[in-house]
Write a protein that holds these residues in place. Structure first.
Motif, PDB file in Angstrom:
ATOM      1  N   UNK A 181     -20.047  15.450  10.370  1.00 28.28           N
ATOM      2  CA  UNK A 181     -18.656  14.946  10.509  1.00 28.28           C
ATOM      3  C   UNK A 181     -18.107  14.261   9.390  1.00 28.28           C
ATOM      4  N   UNK A 182     -17.527  14.811   8.949  1.00 25.74           N
ATOM      5  CA  UNK A 182     -16.660  14.319   7.401  1.00 25.74           C
ATOM      6  C   UNK A 182     -15.844  13.108   7.862  1.00 25.74           C
ATOM      7  N   UNK A 183     -15.152  13.104   8.983  1.00 28.61           N
ATOM      8  CA  UNK A 183     -14.240  11.986   9.337  1.00 28.61           C
ATOM      9  C   UNK A 183     -14.945  10.722   9.669  1.00 28.61           C
ATOM     10  N   UNK A 184     -16.188  10.994  10.193  1.00 30.51           N
ATOM     11  CA  UNK A 184     -17.066   9.564  10.559  1.00 30.51           C
ATOM     12  C   UNK A 184     -17.469   9.116   9.263  1.00 30.51           C
ATOM     13  N   UNK A 185     -17.906   9.900   8.164  1.00 37.63           N
ATOM     14  CA  UNK A 185     -18.542   9.382   7.116  1.00 37.63           C
ATOM     15  C   UNK A 185     -17.161   8.710   6.291  1.00 37.63           C
ATOM     16  N   UNK A 186     -16.158   9.247   6.318  1.00 37.32           N
ATOM     17  CA  UNK A 186     -14.959   8.322   5.598  1.00 37.32           C
ATOM     18  C   UNK A 186     -14.622   7.138   6.247  1.00 37.32           C
ATOM     19  N   UNK A 187     -14.664   7.188   7.495  1.00 36.65           N
ATOM     20  CA  UNK A 187     -14.504   5.868   8.154  1.00 36.65           C
ATOM     21  C   UNK A 187     -15.551   4.898   7.808  1.00 36.65           C
ATOM     22  N   UNK A 188     -16.606   5.133   7.550  1.00 36.10           N
ATOM     23  CA  UNK A 188     -17.873   4.310   7.382  1.00 36.10           C
ATOM     24  C   UNK A 188     -17.687   4.030   5.861  1.00 36.10           C
ATOM     25  N   UNK A 189     -17.043   4.757   4.943  1.00 35.82           N
ATOM     26  CA  UNK A 189     -16.902   4.424   3.449  1.00 35.82           C
ATOM     27  C   UNK A 189     -15.751   3.555   3.350  1.00 35.82           C
ATOM     28  N   UNK A 190     -14.765   3.757   4.183  1.00 34.81           N
ATOM     29  CA  UNK A 190     -13.528   2.980   4.154  1.00 34.81           C
ATOM     30  C   UNK A 190     -13.634   1.674   4.717  1.00 34.81           C
ATOM     31  N   UNK A 191     -14.455   1.335   5.839  1.00 33.56           N
ATOM     32  CA  UNK A 191     -14.753   0.167   6.271  1.00 33.56           C
ATOM     33  C   UNK A 191     -15.804  -0.836   5.605  1.00 33.56           C
ATOM     34  N   UNK A 192     -17.013   0.233   5.292  1.00 34.82           N
ATOM     35  CA  UNK A 192     -18.211  -0.599   4.782  1.00 34.82           C
ATOM     36  C   UNK A 192     -17.959  -0.900   3.233  1.00 34.82           C
ATOM     37  N   UNK A 193     -17.752   0.133   2.572  1.00 33.30           N
ATOM     38  CA  UNK A 193     -17.265  -0.022   0.960  1.00 33.30           C
ATOM     39  C   UNK A 193     -15.991  -0.772   0.819  1.00 33.30           C
ATOM     40  N   UNK A 194     -15.028  -0.232   1.435  1.00 35.83           N
ATOM     41  CA  UNK A 194     -13.667  -0.525   1.029  1.00 35.83           C
ATOM     42  C   UNK A 194     -13.162  -1.946   1.722  1.00 35.83           C
ATOM     43  N   UNK A 195     -14.017  -2.268   3.054  1.00 35.62           N
ATOM     44  CA  UNK A 195     -13.605  -3.302   3.623  1.00 35.62           C
ATOM     45  C   UNK A 195     -11.898  -3.099   4.212  1.00 35.62           C
ATOM     46  N   UNK A 196     -11.480  -1.886   4.508  1.00 33.83           N
ATOM     47  CA  UNK A 196     -10.288  -1.738   4.761  1.00 33.83           C
ATOM     48  C   UNK A 196     -10.126  -2.130   6.353  1.00 33.83           C
ATOM     49  N   UNK A 197      -9.108  -2.667   6.816  1.00 34.01           N
ATOM     50  CA  UNK A 197      -9.169  -2.872   8.382  1.00 34.01           C
ATOM     51  C   UNK A 197      -8.664  -1.864   9.043  1.00 34.01           C
ATOM     52  N   UNK A 198      -9.031  -1.655  10.305  1.00 35.65           N
ATOM     53  CA  UNK A 198      -9.007  -0.398  11.116  1.00 35.65           C
ATOM     54  C   UNK A 198      -7.498   0.214  11.014  1.00 35.65           C
ATOM     55  N   UNK A 199      -6.484  -0.547  11.038  1.00 37.42           N
ATOM     56  CA  UNK A 199      -5.158   0.177  10.979  1.00 37.42           C
ATOM     57  C   UNK A 199      -4.902   0.809   9.490  1.00 37.42           C
ATOM     58  N   UNK A 200      -5.765   0.228   8.379  1.00 41.93           N
ATOM     59  CA  UNK A 200      -5.260   1.117   7.331  1.00 41.93           C
ATOM     60  C   UNK A 200      -6.114   2.239   7.128  1.00 41.93           C
ATOM     61  N   UNK A 201      -7.653   2.110   7.773  1.00 38.66           N
ATOM     62  CA  UNK A 201      -8.103   3.407   7.905  1.00 38.66           C
ATOM     63  C   UNK A 201      -7.306   4.475   8.757  1.00 38.66           C
ATOM     64  N   UNK A 202      -6.752   4.150   9.627  1.00 37.91           N
ATOM     65  CA  UNK A 202      -6.119   5.015  10.647  1.00 37.91           C
ATOM     66  C   UNK A 202      -4.817   5.657   9.658  1.00 37.91           C
ATOM     67  N   UNK A 203      -4.440   4.684   8.753  1.00 35.29           N
ATOM     68  CA  UNK A 203      -3.141   5.345   8.044  1.00 35.29           C
ATOM     69  C   UNK A 203      -3.487   6.412   7.137  1.00 35.29           C
ATOM     70  N   UNK A 204      -4.816   6.007   6.371  1.00 30.41           N
ATOM     71  CA  UNK A 204      -5.398   6.833   5.288  1.00 30.41           C
ATOM     72  C   UNK A 204      -5.768   8.292   6.133  1.00 30.41           C
ATOM     73  N   UNK A 205      -6.405   8.218   7.272  1.00 31.97           N
ATOM     74  CA  UNK A 205      -6.980   9.286   7.667  1.00 31.97           C
ATOM     75  C   UNK A 205      -6.054  10.150   8.552  1.00 31.97           C
ATOM     76  N   UNK A 206      -4.703   9.478   9.018  1.00 31.69           N
ATOM     77  CA  UNK A 206      -3.722   9.919   9.732  1.00 31.69           C
ATOM     78  C   UNK A 206      -4.246  10.200  11.168  1.00 31.69           C
ATOM     79  N   UNK A 207      -4.938   9.157  11.707  1.00 30.90           N
ATOM     80  CA  UNK A 207      -5.283   9.134  12.896  1.00 30.90           C
ATOM     81  C   UNK A 207      -5.061   7.931  13.727  1.00 30.90           C
ATOM     82  N   UNK A 208      -5.132   7.894  15.103  1.00 28.80           N
ATOM     83  CA  UNK A 208      -4.956   6.534  15.580  1.00 28.80           C
ATOM     84  C   UNK A 208      -5.811   5.521  15.329  1.00 28.80           C
ATOM     85  N   UNK A 209      -5.616   4.315  15.772  1.00 26.57           N
ATOM     86  CA  UNK A 209      -6.570   3.055  15.508  1.00 26.57           C
ATOM     87  C   UNK A 209      -7.691   3.201  16.364  1.00 26.57           C
TER      88      UNK A 209
END
Length: 187
Positions: free
Chosen positions: A138-166
């Motif tokens: 599941x590529x989206x799950x991996x991207x969420x981990x990358x953005x949250x774990x490595x990028x320390x992006x908050x939920x709302x920014x991850x949602x913006x980047x992936x164009x999904x809801x919080x």
């Protein structure tokens, strides 16, 4: 003009080929990148005086070396920076692992002091391997981990980047963490 708007305009200029925009962009996002790097490196060792600075400079050099930067917004740029941080940390961990196995050739980077102990490098490599497996499932799950774990992006920014809801990001984050925990514990 807000900082986010200014960053977005600079990113558009960078896409048009402006090298000057890179020079103007870096100071605007420097503190935020440094905060992300510090947050990530805090887990790696206790005495990280210049390490986060070095990691930010490595990320910037990696981004500048790209032929084109396809970031549409500040959030998207931070996601690209998070991916670069991940790649740099994984490369460093692999170099440490090679060194342990007797490899005499040593890669020179600004972040030679990031990993204090060998087991930290091993853990980072294991996480990266499992993250690649997750991306195949599941590529989206991996991207969420990358953005949250490595990028320390908050939920709302991850949602913006992936164009999904919080709420989708929250569910994906929970699923991915559960899967990774199970996989890493078994391994």
């Amino acid at each position: 003009m807000t900082k986010t708007t200014r960053v977005t305009k600079l990113l558009q200029k960078v896409q048009e080929g402006s090298k000057e925009a890179y020079d103007e962009l870096f100071p605007l996002i420097y503190k935020e990148l440094k905060r992300i790097a510090y947050s990530k490196l805090k887990k790696e060792r206790d005495d990280i005086t210049l390490s986060e600075t070095a990691l930010v400079h490595e990320v910037y050099m990696k981004i500048v070396d790209q032929d084109s930067l396809a970031a549409e917004s500040k959030s998207h740029f931070m996601a690209i920076a998070a991916r670069c941080m991940r790649e740099i940390l994984i490369d460093h961990a692999r170099a440490k692992k090679r060194e342990k196995r007797g490899g005499s050739q040593r890669d020179i980077t600004f972040i030679d002091e990031l990993m204090e102990a060998h087991h930290q490098a091993e853990e980072l490599i294991d996480i990266d391997a499992k993250l690649k497996e997750l991306a195949q499932l599941n590529e989206r799950l991996a991207k969420v981990v990358e953005l949250r774990f490595f990028g320390k992006l908050p939920i709302y920014q991850v949602a913006q980047v992936l164009d999904v809801s919080k709420s989708t990001v929250k569910r994906d984050w929970d699923k991915a963490r559960g899967w990774l925990y199970k996989e890493l514990k078994e391994g």
